[in-house]
Enzyme design. Structure first.
Site, PDB file in Angstrom:
ATOM      1  N   HIS A   1       0.754  -1.125   0.120  1.00  0.00           N
ATOM      2  CA  HIS A   1       0.049  -0.097   0.089  1.00  0.00           C
ATOM      3  C   HIS A   1       0.967   1.263  -0.126  1.00  0.00           C
ATOM      4  O   HIS A   1       2.040   1.173   0.575  1.00  0.00           O
ATOM      5  CB  HIS A   1      -0.782   0.142   1.298  1.00  0.00           C
ATOM      6  CG  HIS A   1      -1.769   0.775   1.474  1.00  0.00           C
ATOM      7  ND1 HIS A   1      -1.592   2.250   1.900  1.00  0.00           N
ATOM      8  CD2 HIS A   1      -3.236   0.997   1.172  1.00  0.00           C
ATOM      9  CE1 HIS A   1      -2.826   3.044   1.833  1.00  0.00           C
ATOM     10  NE2 HIS A   1      -3.628   2.228   1.654  1.00  0.00           N
TER      11      HIS A   1
ATOM     12  N   ASP B   1       2.971  -4.369   7.813  1.00  0.00           N
ATOM     13  CA  ASP B   1       1.533  -3.727   7.741  1.00  0.00           C
ATOM     14  C   ASP B   1       0.534  -4.583   7.924  1.00  0.00           C
ATOM     15  O   ASP B   1       0.278  -5.585   7.183  1.00  0.00           O
ATOM     16  CB  ASP B   1       1.675  -2.936   6.336  1.00  0.00           C
ATOM     17  CG  ASP B   1       0.352  -2.422   6.117  1.00  0.00           C
ATOM     18  OD1 ASP B   1      -0.538  -2.571   6.681  1.00  0.00           O
ATOM     19  OD2 ASP B   1       0.199  -1.833   4.845  1.00  0.00           O
TER      20      ASP B   1
ATOM     21  N   GLN C   1      -4.791  -5.278   7.034  1.00  0.00           N
ATOM     22  CA  GLN C   1      -5.782  -6.177   6.455  1.00  0.00           C
ATOM     23  C   GLN C   1      -5.636  -7.512   7.014  1.00  0.00           C
ATOM     24  O   GLN C   1      -6.559  -8.147   6.754  1.00  0.00           O
ATOM     25  CB  GLN C   1      -5.543  -6.470   5.078  1.00  0.00           C
ATOM     26  CG  GLN C   1      -5.663  -5.319   4.020  1.00  0.00           C
ATOM     27  CD  GLN C   1      -7.195  -4.433   4.203  1.00  0.00           C
ATOM     28  OE1 GLN C   1      -8.109  -5.205   4.672  1.00  0.00           O
ATOM     29  NE2 GLN C   1      -7.093  -3.414   3.811  1.00  0.00           N
TER      30      GLN C   1
ATOM     31  N   LYS D   1     -10.402  -0.162  10.513  1.00  0.00           N
ATOM     32  CA  LYS D   1     -10.887  -1.430   9.688  1.00  0.00           C
ATOM     33  C   LYS D   1     -11.239  -2.639  10.428  1.00  0.00           C
ATOM     34  O   LYS D   1     -11.658  -3.735   9.979  1.00  0.00           O
ATOM     35  CB  LYS D   1      -9.445  -1.778   8.913  1.00  0.00           C
ATOM     36  CG  LYS D   1      -9.089  -0.806   7.778  1.00  0.00           C
ATOM     37  CD  LYS D   1      -7.995  -1.130   7.035  1.00  0.00           C
ATOM     38  CE  LYS D   1      -7.274  -0.145   6.343  1.00  0.00           C
ATOM     39  NZ  LYS D   1      -8.111   0.490   5.189  1.00  0.00           N
TER      40      LYS D   1
ATOM     41  N   CYS E   1      -4.673   2.322  -3.677  1.00  0.00           N
ATOM     42  CA  CYS E   1      -3.475   2.855  -3.088  1.00  0.00           C
ATOM     43  C   CYS E   1      -2.348   1.883  -3.480  1.00  0.00           C
ATOM     44  O   CYS E   1      -1.270   1.681  -2.499  1.00  0.00           O
ATOM     45  CB  CYS E   1      -3.320   3.179  -1.773  1.00  0.00           C
ATOM     46  SG  CYS E   1      -4.713   4.597  -1.321  1.00  0.00           S
TER      47      CYS E   1
HETATM   48  C1  LIG Z   1      -2.807  -2.838   3.441  1.00  0.00           C
HETATM   49  C2  LIG Z   1      -2.978  -1.439   4.014  1.00  0.00           C
HETATM   50  N1  LIG Z   1      -1.926  -0.724   4.520  1.00  0.00           N
HETATM   51  C3  LIG Z   1      -2.071   0.702   4.842  1.00  0.00           C
HETATM   52  C4  LIG Z   1      -3.512   1.178   4.733  1.00  0.00           C
HETATM   53  C5  LIG Z   1      -3.610   2.304   5.304  1.00  0.00           C
HETATM   54  O1  LIG Z   1      -4.660   2.409   6.354  1.00  0.00           O
HETATM   55  P1  LIG Z   1      -4.696   4.035   7.177  1.00  0.00           P
HETATM   56  O2  LIG Z   1      -5.309   4.939   5.967  1.00  0.00           O
HETATM   57  O3  LIG Z   1      -5.948   3.586   8.198  1.00  0.00           O
HETATM   58  O4  LIG Z   1      -3.670   4.449   7.649  1.00  0.00           O
HETATM   59  C6  LIG Z   1      -4.546   0.594   4.355  1.00  0.00           C
HETATM   60  C7  LIG Z   1      -5.940   0.989   4.300  1.00  0.00           C
HETATM   61  O5  LIG Z   1      -6.373   1.301   3.178  1.00  0.00           O
HETATM   62  C8  LIG Z   1      -4.178  -0.862   3.897  1.00  0.00           C
HETATM   63  O6  LIG Z   1      -5.279  -1.673   3.381  1.00  0.00           O
END
Ligand SMILES: Cc1ncc(COP(=O)(O)O)c(C=O)c1O
Lengths: 136, 420
Positions: free
Chosen positions: B135, B211, B214, B237, B376
């Protein structure tokens, strides 16, 4: 009436929109364009580049290249048809209403950006070229 | 048309899911006069009344700034904030609550590591290893760190089937100081072998950053078992509110790190020209934190624990399996990502030449919410060779009927676009 939102979608994606999406008019690029610009809608990744030939204040040729949703690509295609042979003064007057009139339906706020991308690129190309002559 | 055989769902029964759904007020909404079919939980999940009420109760009965007041409601607020930390720590398998730092979201957690650990540990010539499926939140902070320190970025490639190609991992890890990777891809649904990757990073002398955005919402996560060094995830989430997330880090690493943001709440002794800093976790929590959100996240964790993470995981897998099976039978639908054995309930697709945004608009007119775009994940999309996909994601409140609603909305989109 039970299915009116679906009918709405039917109206949005009418045959001529799908036709312009699948067979964009004036597709491609121009050699030595007099004005050119490329922009994208970073949220959805829609992208359009437009090249123009301008002779004596009149757009004599235009080509566009892009990728994106049916609304952005069809409205850019429709716009290129509309501006060929038009004077820059006429083109400068084009606005949101003209694009919506081309597409033929009121569009939700979320999709308006898509519909207006072609016009934005066109205006940016002209602004860049005629930066010294603002009232053109 | 052959009769559709509804799946025997795993993990949760129909009755369980009906009870769960009754806890989510938003599921009664009717956008465009259609029943809401919410298939975008991977972007942000909906909230049960238990979470909404916990936050409401906090504001109604005991809101006050924490760690400051000596009066009763301030003590209540401080207690709730710290108890929330302890619940979250337990939930991810660490006995040490101080290892859980409140951040705004996973993005901030990853930036914290890049800033505090990265700047004091990396130098020119060091390498940072990432994967091609990250991401933007687990990519851009490392790009910036590399630019600032002169470190070099490397990438584990993604194979055509949507899994990481680990053949060359040992070579890639050579000289690497930090390996950051996602536990689960938010675009392809791929579940990565976190434990193995963290162990190999360690063997190569690298710090590992997971990370877990998910993963934590949808499967049992035990940080001790994972064996990584840092883990970041977002509350919104996992049934919790926006504005709060967690950075978990090994205590020894956190203790040695300089602060990220500075100001009130993170200090020891302050003089006019210099200060000492508080111990972990306060050192990393400058300013008045998101107290109501911490309370809300703890309520979300209690909810998830009461249902059971293993059951949630099994249920989601069975829904995803059913969705993949049904979608595979729809001509012109192209599905991305690995086979069911290595994935979660996140499904990316394209339908004929319908652009993902047009598809999502048409699905929306049927009440079906999916994500459209690059998720993203622009470099990954480049690699897949598609400008954008539509993504459906499932969670504990979704049902097989909603999978059917998705499929019939896709069929409508195909009719509008005149695709056979
Ligand atoms: C795999 C992953 N990493 C990072 C993020 C970023 O999360 P946040 O926008 O809550 O910081 C997301 C959310 O879209 C994600 O799915």
């Amino acid at each position: 009436m039970t299915d009116n939102t679906f009918t709405g979608m039917d109206e949005l994606y009418r045959d001529f929109i799908l036709d312009h999406y699948r067979n964009p008019r004036n597709a491609g690029t121009l050699d030595n364009p007099d004005a050119t610009f490329e922009d994208l809608n970073p949220l959805c990744g829609d992208k359009i580049r437009m090249d123009l030939k301008i002779d004596d204040g009149v757009v004599t040729d235009v080509k566009f290249k892009g990728r994106g949703c049916a609304i952005s690509q069809a409205s850019a295609s429709l716009l290129t048809e509309q501006i060929k042979g038009k004077s820059l003064a006429e083109i400068n007057k084009l606005g949101k209403e003209d694009v919506l009139a081309n597409v033929g339906i009121n569009i939700s706020a979320a999709r308006l950006k898509c519909a207006l991308l072609g016009l934005k690129v066109l205006k940016s190309a002209l602004a860049l070229k005629y930066v010294e002559e603002p009232d053109l | 048309m052959s009769a559709i055989v509804k799946p025997q769902t795993q993990g949760l029964t129909q009755a369980d899911v009906a009870r769960i759904r009754a806890n989510f007020p938003i599921l009664a909404e009717r956008p465009h006069g259609k029943q809401l079919v919410f298939l975008d939980s991977a972007a942000s999940s909906q909230k049960p009344v238990q979470v909404i009420e916990a936050m409401d109760d906090y504001y109604r009965r005991y809101h006050a700034n924490i760690h400051r007041g000596v009066y009763h409601i301030s003590e209540l607020a401080t207690e709730a904030y710290e108890e929330a930390r302890a619940s979250i720590a337990r939930f991810i398998g660490t006995p040490c609550a101080a290892e859980c730092i409140y951040v705004r979201n996973a993005t901030e957690g990853l930036n914290l590591v890049a800033y505090s650990w990265g700047r004091s540990n990396l130098k020119r010539g060091d390498a940072i290893l990432l994967t091609e499926m990250e991401h933007h939140s687990n990519l851009v902070p490392w790009q910036v760190l590399a630019q600032q320190t002169g470190a070099q970025l490397r990438f584990v490639p993604v194979a055509d089937d949507g899994r990481l190609d680990l053949h060359d991992l040992d070579n890639l890890l050579d000289g690497v100081r930090l390996f950051a990777f996602t536990a689960v891809s938010n675009t392809l649904g791929t579940i990565n072998p976190v434990r193995d990757l963290a162990a190999r990073a360690r063997a190569a002398g690298a710090v590992s950053v997971v990370d877990a955005c998910q993963a934590v919402p949808r499967m049992p996560v035990d940080v001790t078992e994972w064996g990584a060094d840092f883990i970041a995830f977002s509350g919104h989430k996992m049934l919790g509110p926006t504005g709060i997330g967690i950075l978990w880090g090994r205590k020894a690493l956190l203790d040695a790190m300089p602060p990220f943001l500075t100001g009130g709440g993170m200090i020891g002794v302050v003089e006019l020209t210099k200060s000492t800093y508080a111990d972990v976790p306060a050192r990393f929590e400058a300013g008045t934190p998101a107290i109501a959100e911490a309370v809300g996240l703890a309520a979300a964790v209690r909810y998830l624990e009461a249902v059971g993470m293993e059951r949630i995981h099994q249920y989601e897998l069975s829904l995803a399996g059913y969705a993949l099976e049904r979608l595979a039978q729809v001509p012109a639908v192209k599905l991305y990502g690995p086979p069911m054995s290595d994935r979660t309930g996140v499904i990316s697709m394209t339908v004929g030449d319908i652009h993902a945004h047009d598809l999502a608009s048409i699905l929306d007119s049927e009440g079906v919410c999916v994500r459209a775009g690059h998720h993203c994940n622009q470099p990954l999309m480049e690699k897949l060779g598609v400008p954008a996909t539509a993504r459906a994601s499932f969670y504990l409140y979704n049902t097989p009927d909603e999978v059917d609603a998705l499929v019939s909305a896709i069929e409508k989109a195909k009719r509008i676009f005149k695709i056979a």
